[in-house]
Structure formats: C-alpha cells, structure tokens
Write an enzyme that holds these catalytic residues in place. Structure first.
Site, PDB file in Angstrom:
ATOM      1  N   TYR A  91     101.268 -29.994  90.918  1.00 54.40           N
ATOM      2  CA  TYR A  91     102.256 -29.424  90.328  1.00 54.40           C
ATOM      3  C   TYR A  91     102.386 -27.863  90.962  1.00 54.40           C
ATOM      4  CZ  TYR A  91     104.679 -25.767  87.680  1.00 54.40           C
ATOM      5  OH  TYR A  91     105.801 -25.120  87.344  1.00 54.40           O
ATOM      6  N   GLU A 113     102.385 -19.248  88.281  1.00 53.24           N
ATOM      7  CA  GLU A 113     102.170 -20.622  87.857  1.00 53.24           C
ATOM      8  C   GLU A 113     100.686 -20.939  87.498  1.00 53.24           C
ATOM      9  OE1 GLU A 113     104.375 -22.649  87.735  1.00 53.24           O
ATOM     10  OE2 GLU A 113     105.985 -21.517  88.525  1.00 53.24           O
ATOM     11  N   ASP A 155     106.071 -31.177  85.375  1.00 47.28           N
ATOM     12  CA  ASP A 155     105.228 -30.679  84.575  1.00 47.28           C
ATOM     13  C   ASP A 155     105.825 -31.186  83.085  1.00 47.28           C
ATOM     14  OD1 ASP A 155     107.608 -29.393  84.015  1.00 47.28           O
ATOM     15  OD2 ASP A 155     106.798 -27.730  83.442  1.00 47.28           O
TER      16      ASP A 155
END
Length: 367
Positions: A125, A42, A143
């Site tokens: 996020y 991520e 996102d």
DNA sequence: GAACCGTGGGA
DNA sequence: TTCCCAAGGTT
C-alpha cells in the site's frame, strides 16, 4: 453479481476526481506533495485516523523537516515524537528507512516500486501511495477505504480480504483509475471512504457515484463489505510500581521486538489468577529487579484497551525495603533512575503516560 | 495464512 | 459502558 458489468469505468474515476477536487479536506500533507512529506504521512496514517495524525505530523515535520534531519536523530527522540500514536515499530522503521535512503539513494526518496519496498515499513500500500501521491504515477492503491468503497460499488459478496475479493478490488481500482490523475484519483477513493462511504451509516445521498453503486441499488450497503467475525479480547490485571529512592524514580526500556519495543516503562507485570495486585507487584519487583519493595500507597487505577487485551492497571508508589539494595534488572534493554521532571524526556506507552499525569496531579495537590 | 503490533474517538 | 475500528506491515 459480484462481477461488475459496469462498462463506463473511467466515468467513475472522473466523477471521483472531480468530487475530490471540490470537496477535499484541507490537510497539511496535501500542501506540496513532497515525497518525504507523503511518506511520513502515509506511515502515520497506517491504521490511524486523520484527526489523530494531523498534530503529530505538524510537530514531526517541524523537528524532522527532511530525510537528513530524520536520519541524524536518535531512536529515543523519534519515539518521543511518536509517543501516543501507537504501533511504535512504524517510528523505528521510519528512522531505519531514512538512514537507508541516505546511504543507498543519496537522501532522495525512491520513485520505483522495487526501491521503495526495500525500506522497512513500506509495504504494497505505502509504496503505491508514495508512487501515486508524490510522483503521480499511474498505480492504484488498495487500503481499507478502497476495499469498502469497491465492495459497495461492485456489491461484492465475498470478503474483500479473501483472495477472490482482493483480485476484484484491485481489478476495479485499476479499471477506474484515470490516467495522469492517480494522485487525485487514489485520494478521492480514500477520501470518499473516510467521509462519505463510512463503515456505519454511509452518507449515500451525498455520494458522487451513488448512481453506479450496486450495493445501494440492491439494498446491501450495510452488509458490504462482508465482515469476518473478530476474535475476542482477553481481560488482564496488571500491577505497576513507581519505585522511588533518593528522590529518583526507576524506569526501564523495553527490549527489541514485541510490544512497545524501545519504549520506557515502569516495572510490574500481570497478576496471576487469585493474586491481588499488591502481592503481584511485590513478586514482580523481586523477579524483575531483584529488589524487595514495600508498597507506600496506591496511585490509582487505569483502564486501557489494546487490540487484543483489556487491561486494568493498578499503580502503586513503592520503596526498596530495606533501602540501598542493588538493582539487577533482567529482560530489559536499559534502565535508569530519573528525577520526576525528567520523565518527559522518555517515550512511554499511553497508559504509563496517563499514570505520570496522575502522579503529577497528586504531587501538586499534596504540596 | 494468521497472529501480532496501539490508540482514541464515536455510536 | 461497551463495542466498533482507522490511509498496513512484519513475521
């Protein structure tokens, strides 16, 4: 119009999940969804496309397979493994966060929003992504993909970045979420945005939720999400010097904070208006290093685009003139004289690395 | 809120 | 060539 009247929200979620399970790309971080692997992926994927991340991710996980191995690493080595990916504070923060996880959480990646948000580099996020993808908690993620997909499904007529747009997107993403399936639902939304509901030329014919897309129905897909005008780039000329003496090359480390923090580079700087790159380089070497140099020859020109700048890099080989001067660098974290073969042991910005390749090529051709 | 922080690939 | 911008976060 921008408020969806769709009263069958879970059907959107279920269709997305089914589509994802049948059509997902085979990606390395989808193998076991380990919290550390999800976290690393991520961070790497922030503002970075999947294709660019995959090789970095594989190399990273081989060298730093878990939190302890990362926490024990040096920043220089971490940056070397990040070299070329950009946004280098991500790597520095990941290292700091790994050490924090060791100290505060016994080496286990946190599973609560509050604890995750303590980690540097983990924002709203990424915290939600780790909670949902690694721990399958029922939280939505928002996102760029989700913003675009939602803006089209809802035919949102305000910017998804505006306060109202944010609210609508979050509301929709929450409403569509299939309880117990957040891991697949969230990835489905993002995968759809990356593969089908792309910024330009979306493949609506292949979209599993096209029947419920208000923008498609209204013919506004190309205008969703509504875009705000982007600022212009600045044109820059930069002179850069490969300074050599006694077979060694001078490199310096960029200070904390700002552009390329912690990376190594060759000295040089911006050419002033109406200043030739050669004149600029001699001036910068005097100012930065306190060394008078003589330019031997030009290595080449490298064009490079940053987010806010377009740079034309003029690179020169140079030597101290007279020889044997003491180097007194200012405004750098560290400096070194290294053999050409040692340049691979330090992390350089991409444009500098390209310059090193050009240097090697010239050396090979010359000998 | 807005500016800053990289890079490479595709059209 | 030139333009777009991609699984954001920090200050």
């Amino acid at each position: 119009m921008c408020h969806s009247q769709d009263r069958t929200p879970s059907e959107v979620g279920r269709d997305l999940v089914q589509w994802f399970l049948e059509n997902q790309r085979d990606l390395p971080w989808r193998r076991d969804y380990s919290p550390y692997g999800v976290w690393v992926s991520e961070i790497m994927l922030q503002q970075t496309q999947v294709a660019a991340v995959v090789p970095y991710y594989l190399r990273w996980m081989k060298r730093f397979p878990d939190v302890p191995s990362l926490a024990a690493a040096t920043e220089d080595e971490v940056l070397l493994y990040w070299e070329g990916l950009g946004y280098y504070s991500r790597a520095r923060n990941l290292l700091k966060a790994a050490r924090l996880v060791m100290e505060r959480f016994g080496g286990r990646v946190p599973d609560t929003e509050a604890d995750l948000r303590v980690l540097p580099g983990v924002g709203p996020y990424t915290a939600s992504a780790i909670l949902s993808l690694a721990y399958n908690r029922d939280v939505p993620v928002v996102d760029g993909n989700v913003e675009r997909v939602a803006a089209r499904l809802l035919d949102l007529d305000v910017s998804a970045k505006s306060p109202e747009g944010r609210r609508e997107v979050l509301r929709a993403a929450t409403q569509w979420l299939v309880p117990g399936k957040a891991r697949f639902y969230n990835q489905a939304l993002m995968e759809l945005g990356a593969v089908i509901c792309t910024p330009a030329h979306p493949k609506c014919l292949a979209c599993p939720v096209a029947a419920r897309c208000l923008a498609l129905r209204h013919g506004t897909v190309e205008n969703r999400p509504v875009r705000s005008p982007r600022p212009r780039w600045e044109e820059l000329r930069v002179a850069i010097g490969v300074l050599r003496e006694n077979g060694k090359i001078y490199i310096q480390k960029r200070p904390e904070g700002g552009l390329f923090a912690g990376l190594w580079e060759f000295p040089g700087g911006k050419a002033l208006e109406a200043e030739t790159p050669r004149v600029a380089l001699v001036r910068e070497m005097e100012e930065e290093l306190g060394v008078r140099v003589k330019i031997v020859d030009k290595i080449g020109v490298v064009r490079h685009a940053y987010t806010r700048f377009r740079v034309t890099l003029h690179a020169y080989r140079c030597v101290p003139d007279p020889p044997g001067q003491i180097v007194r660098p200012r405004a750098c974290a560290a400096w070194k004289w290294v053999r050409p073969s040692e340049l691979d042991l330090f992390a350089f910005p991409a444009a500098n690395r390209r310059l090193i390749q050009a240097l090697r090529k010239a050396a090979d051709a010359g000998s």
